[in-house]
Write an enzyme that holds these catalytic residues in place. Structure first.
Site, PDB file in Angstrom:
ATOM      1  N   TYR A   1       0.700  -1.314  -0.019  1.00 10.79           N
ATOM      2  CA  TYR A   1       0.082  -0.009   0.014  1.00 10.79           C
ATOM      3  C   TYR A   1       0.779   1.491   0.126  1.00 10.79           C
ATOM      4  O   TYR A   1       0.426   2.372  -0.320  1.00 10.79           O
ATOM      5  CB  TYR A   1      -1.188  -0.158   1.262  1.00 10.79           C
ATOM      6  CG  TYR A   1      -0.505  -0.345   2.379  1.00 10.79           C
ATOM      7  CD1 TYR A   1      -0.006   0.394   3.229  1.00 10.79           C
ATOM      8  CD2 TYR A   1      -0.661  -1.506   3.174  1.00 10.79           C
ATOM      9  CE1 TYR A   1       0.596   0.239   4.513  1.00 10.79           C
ATOM     10  CE2 TYR A   1      -0.199  -2.024   4.322  1.00 10.79           C
ATOM     11  CZ  TYR A   1       0.456  -1.152   4.928  1.00 10.79           C
ATOM     12  OH  TYR A   1       0.930  -1.338   6.085  1.00 10.79           O
TER      13      TYR A   1
ATOM     14  N   LYS B   1     -13.902  16.664  -2.956  1.00  6.29           N
ATOM     15  CA  LYS B   1     -13.296  17.709  -3.206  1.00  6.29           C
ATOM     16  C   LYS B   1     -14.018  18.976  -2.103  1.00  6.29           C
ATOM     17  O   LYS B   1     -14.730  19.773  -2.493  1.00  6.29           O
ATOM     18  CB  LYS B   1     -13.744  18.280  -4.432  1.00  6.29           C
ATOM     19  CG  LYS B   1     -13.077  19.432  -5.190  1.00  6.29           C
ATOM     20  CD  LYS B   1     -13.329  19.865  -6.646  1.00  6.29           C
ATOM     21  CE  LYS B   1     -12.917  21.128  -6.932  1.00  6.29           C
ATOM     22  NZ  LYS B   1     -13.276  21.277  -8.442  1.00  6.29           N
TER      23      LYS B   1
ATOM     24  N   VAL C   1     -13.838  16.170 -11.599  1.00  8.16           N
ATOM     25  CA  VAL C   1     -13.464  14.825 -10.721  1.00  8.16           C
ATOM     26  C   VAL C   1     -13.947  13.647 -11.245  1.00  8.16           C
ATOM     27  O   VAL C   1     -13.292  12.592 -11.108  1.00  8.16           O
ATOM     28  CB  VAL C   1     -14.011  15.171  -9.389  1.00  8.16           C
ATOM     29  CG1 VAL C   1     -13.473  16.474  -8.751  1.00  8.16           C
ATOM     30  CG2 VAL C   1     -15.512  15.622  -9.351  1.00  8.16           C
TER      31      VAL C   1
END
Length: 117
Positions: A53, A98, A72
């Protein structure tokens, strides 16, 4: 299938349709869940059998920082494609926030799921 997650990954990028958004970086916050069978890594205690990760997050940060998408929707779709293709993840769920994009709302964004668990 097991789930590996990254939460609250904050990245600065150019994103948006307005003139001011094209010149000023904004923060997007990502929460990512990735399906991955961890049994071999658990059995062997060896990173080569795990979904690294740290590598995933570094790659996503690099990609998003360099991007300059208008929407987006495009950004989140490209992140999902990147994760699935480069890290061989069969299923991914991404929440893209956002923050502050809408006056009066603390959070605004998109949630997508791609692939199969």
């Amino acid at each position: 299938m097991d789930i590996i997650f990254l939460g609250g990954l904050e990245i600065e990028t150019i994103i948006g349709i307005y003139d001011w958004e094209r010149t000023q970086k904004q923060t997007v916050v990502l929460d990512i869940q990735m399906a991955f069978d961890i049994s071999k890594a658990a059995e062997t205690d060896d990173i080569k059998h795990a979904l690294d990760y740290k590598s995933v997050s570094k790659r996503i940060i690099s990609f998003v920082e360099a991007s300059e998408f208008f929407l987006v929707e495009k950004l989140i779709e490209e992140i999902a494609k990147l994760i699935q293709s480069e890290f061989h993840v069969p299923w991914v769920k991404i929440v893209l926030n956002k923050k502050g994009a809408i006056r009066g709302a603390s959070d605004v964004g998109i949630i997508i799921e791609r692939g199969k668990k």
